[in-house]
Design a protein around this motif. Structure first.
Motif, PDB file in Angstrom:
ATOM      1  N   ILE A  99       0.824  -1.200   0.000  1.00 60.69           N
ATOM      2  CA  ILE A  99       0.000   0.000   0.000  1.00 60.69           C
ATOM      3  C   ILE A  99       0.863   1.258   0.000  1.00 60.69           C
ATOM      4  N   THR A 100       1.985   1.253   0.717  1.00 58.06           N
ATOM      5  CA  THR A 100       2.856   2.433   0.758  1.00 58.06           C
ATOM      6  C   THR A 100       3.497   2.687  -0.592  1.00 58.06           C
ATOM      7  N   GLU A 101       3.961   1.623  -1.232  1.00 57.47           N
ATOM      8  CA  GLU A 101       4.591   1.765  -2.546  1.00 57.47           C
ATOM      9  C   GLU A 101       3.575   2.152  -3.611  1.00 57.47           C
ATOM     10  N   ALA A 102       2.336   1.639  -3.502  1.00 59.26           N
ATOM     11  CA  ALA A 102       1.306   1.974  -4.487  1.00 59.26           C
ATOM     12  C   ALA A 102       0.927   3.452  -4.410  1.00 59.26           C
ATOM     13  N   ILE A 103       0.792   3.971  -3.192  1.00 60.86           N
ATOM     14  CA  ILE A 103       0.474   5.400  -3.039  1.00 60.86           C
ATOM     15  C   ILE A 103       1.611   6.267  -3.561  1.00 60.86           C
ATOM     16  N   LYS A 104       2.843   5.830  -3.333  1.00 59.99           N
ATOM     17  CA  LYS A 104       3.991   6.590  -3.819  1.00 59.99           C
ATOM     18  C   LYS A 104       4.037   6.601  -5.349  1.00 59.99           C
ATOM     19  N   GLN A 105       3.710   5.475  -5.965  1.00 54.97           N
ATOM     20  CA  GLN A 105       3.687   5.408  -7.430  1.00 54.97           C
ATOM     21  C   GLN A 105       2.640   6.350  -8.010  1.00 54.97           C
ATOM     22  N   MET A 106       1.470   6.410  -7.366  1.00 57.86           N
ATOM     23  CA  MET A 106       0.415   7.290  -7.852  1.00 57.86           C
ATOM     24  C   MET A 106       0.734   8.762  -7.589  1.00 57.86           C
ATOM     25  N   GLU A 107       1.510   9.025  -6.566  1.00 60.79           N
ATOM     26  CA  GLU A 107       1.843  10.410  -6.243  1.00 60.79           C
ATOM     27  C   GLU A 107       2.761  11.024  -7.297  1.00 60.79           C
ATOM     28  N   PHE A 108       3.672  10.217  -7.826  1.00 61.37           N
ATOM     29  CA  PHE A 108       4.633  10.726  -8.799  1.00 61.37           C
ATOM     30  C   PHE A 108       4.259  10.369 -10.240  1.00 61.37           C
ATOM     31  N   SER A 109       3.076   9.820 -10.449  1.00 64.66           N
ATOM     32  CA  SER A 109       2.658   9.489 -11.807  1.00 64.66           C
ATOM     33  C   SER A 109       2.173  10.753 -12.528  1.00 64.66           C
ATOM     34  N   PRO A 110       2.556  10.955 -13.781  1.00 64.65           N
ATOM     35  CA  PRO A 110       2.120  12.155 -14.504  1.00 64.65           C
ATOM     36  C   PRO A 110       0.688  12.077 -15.039  1.00 64.65           C
ATOM     37  N   LYS A 111       0.053  10.923 -14.937  1.00 65.29           N
ATOM     38  CA  LYS A 111      -1.284  10.751 -15.494  1.00 65.29           C
ATOM     39  C   LYS A 111      -2.341  11.372 -14.579  1.00 65.29           C
ATOM     40  N   LYS A 112      -3.388  11.913 -15.198  1.00 66.29           N
ATOM     41  CA  LYS A 112      -4.452  12.574 -14.443  1.00 66.29           C
ATOM     42  C   LYS A 112      -5.269  11.576 -13.635  1.00 66.29           C
ATOM     43  N   ALA A 113      -5.445  10.345 -14.149  1.00 63.84           N
ATOM     44  CA  ALA A 113      -6.233   9.328 -13.445  1.00 63.84           C
ATOM     45  C   ALA A 113      -5.559   8.856 -12.172  1.00 63.84           C
ATOM     46  N   ALA A 114      -4.239   9.099 -12.029  1.00 62.89           N
ATOM     47  CA  ALA A 114      -3.520   8.662 -10.833  1.00 62.89           C
ATOM     48  C   ALA A 114      -3.981   9.414  -9.590  1.00 62.89           C
ATOM     49  N   ILE A 115      -4.517  10.629  -9.761  1.00 65.23           N
ATOM     50  CA  ILE A 115      -5.005  11.395  -8.610  1.00 65.23           C
ATOM     51  C   ILE A 115      -6.204  10.692  -7.979  1.00 65.23           C
ATOM     52  N   THR A 116      -7.124  10.202  -8.824  1.00 64.66           N
ATOM     53  CA  THR A 116      -8.309   9.496  -8.318  1.00 64.66           C
ATOM     54  C   THR A 116      -7.922   8.183  -7.656  1.00 64.66           C
ATOM     55  N   VAL A 117      -7.005   7.443  -8.262  1.00 61.87           N
ATOM     56  CA  VAL A 117      -6.579   6.156  -7.701  1.00 61.87           C
ATOM     57  C   VAL A 117      -5.902   6.355  -6.352  1.00 61.87           C
ATOM     58  N   LYS A 118      -5.102   7.412  -6.231  1.00 58.52           N
ATOM     59  CA  LYS A 118      -4.429   7.698  -4.969  1.00 58.52           C
ATOM     60  C   LYS A 118      -5.454   8.019  -3.876  1.00 58.52           C
ATOM     61  N   GLU A 119      -6.476   8.790  -4.196  1.00 59.17           N
ATOM     62  CA  GLU A 119      -7.508   9.129  -3.217  1.00 59.17           C
ATOM     63  C   GLU A 119      -8.255   7.890  -2.747  1.00 59.17           C
ATOM     64  N   VAL A 120      -8.564   6.980  -3.677  1.00 67.82           N
ATOM     65  CA  VAL A 120      -9.278   5.744  -3.307  1.00 67.82           C
ATOM     66  C   VAL A 120      -8.401   4.860  -2.424  1.00 67.82           C
ATOM     67  N   LEU A 121      -7.104   4.782  -2.722  1.00 70.56           N
ATOM     68  CA  LEU A 121      -6.196   3.984  -1.897  1.00 70.56           C
ATOM     69  C   LEU A 121      -6.091   4.542  -0.479  1.00 70.56           C
ATOM     70  N   GLU A 122      -6.020   5.847  -0.359  1.00 70.40           N
ATOM     71  CA  GLU A 122      -5.941   6.456   0.970  1.00 70.40           C
ATOM     72  C   GLU A 122      -7.235   6.266   1.752  1.00 70.40           C
ATOM     73  N   GLU A 123      -8.382   6.329   1.071  1.00 68.83           N
ATOM     74  CA  GLU A 123      -9.670   6.066   1.737  1.00 68.83           C
ATOM     75  C   GLU A 123      -9.738   4.624   2.235  1.00 68.83           C
ATOM     76  N   THR A 124      -9.283   3.692   1.418  1.00 71.50           N
ATOM     77  CA  THR A 124      -9.319   2.278   1.805  1.00 71.50           C
ATOM     78  C   THR A 124      -8.370   1.994   2.953  1.00 71.50           C
TER      79      THR A 124
END
Length: 215
Positions: A99-124
């Motif tokens: 979970i820590t590595e997945a959030i980090k990957q989404m934080e530094f991803s240049p894609k716009k959809a990564a913002i939504t995925v990061k928010e869902v991971l933090e909620e979960t």
């Protein structure tokens, strides 16, 4: 004449077998009514007679304690203003990661959809500590991460010289499942050039199976 006598004998044998089975079921029903204190019903299973008891029943008889089941946390977000293909590129990037590595990957991803995925991971991750009462929020890994197709809207898109086209507005759903425990190791596939001769023959046999050729 011989065929007729054989058919009659077979019919008589079937009738006798049906009568014996009927009487056996009646006797088993009487036994089950007499011994009301027994927890097991008087029924006969062909599968149990052939295969025996299951592994769980054998472990229960030996007194082996059951292994604790690992907690799984489900979460989703519906009607995301993004196409399923674009969102799936980000969703499959974090499968099998911690979970820590997945959030980090989404934080530094240049894609716009990564913002939504990061928010869902933090909620979960937050729901794992509050609702499911897990002590270590970092002891989670992404077991499932997939995308579903949402609604599609079509509208007119104006072009030059009085022409027009069709514009599609796509929505999608995102689903994620976090599981308790350390993350799984990567499934390493050995390439053909790295295999030994024995592994190569086992993986790719040099003969045709079920062939009728003589050579």
């Amino acid at each position: 004449m011989a065929v007729r006598t054989f058919c009659t004998s077979v019919e008589n044998a079937l009738k006798v077998l049906q009568f014996q089975l009927r009487s056996l079921s009646l006797v088993s029903g009487q036994v089950s009514r007499m011994h009301t204190g027994s927890p097991r019903t008087a029924s006969f299973s062909v599968t149990r007679a052939v295969w025996g008891k299951t592994q769980a029943e054998l472990e229960q008889e030996k007194g082996i304690p059951e292994q604790p089941t690992k907690e799984r946390i489900y979460n989703s977000r519906r009607d995301i203003r993004c196409g399923p293909r674009k969102l799936n590129l980000v969703a499959r990037q974090i499968r099998g990661l911690g979970i820590t590595e997945a959030i980090k990957q989404m934080e530094f991803s240049p894609k716009k959809a990564a913002i939504t995925v990061k928010e869902v991971l933090e909620e979960t991750q937050k729901a794992a500590t509050t609702s499911h009462k897990l002590e270590d929020k970092a002891n989670l890994w992404v077991a499932e991460s997939f995308v579903g197709k949402g609604r599609y809207y079509k509208k007119i898109r104006m072009h030059a010289r009085g022409r027009f086209g069709i514009e599609e507005r796509k929505y999608s759903h995102y689903f994620v499942v976090l599981q308790e425990g350390p993350k799984l190791g990567k499934n390493k596939r050995r390439r053909l050039k790295h295999m030994t001769e024995l592994e190569e023959i086992r993986r790719h046999p040099r003969y045709i199976k079920n062939s009728l050729s003589w050579w």
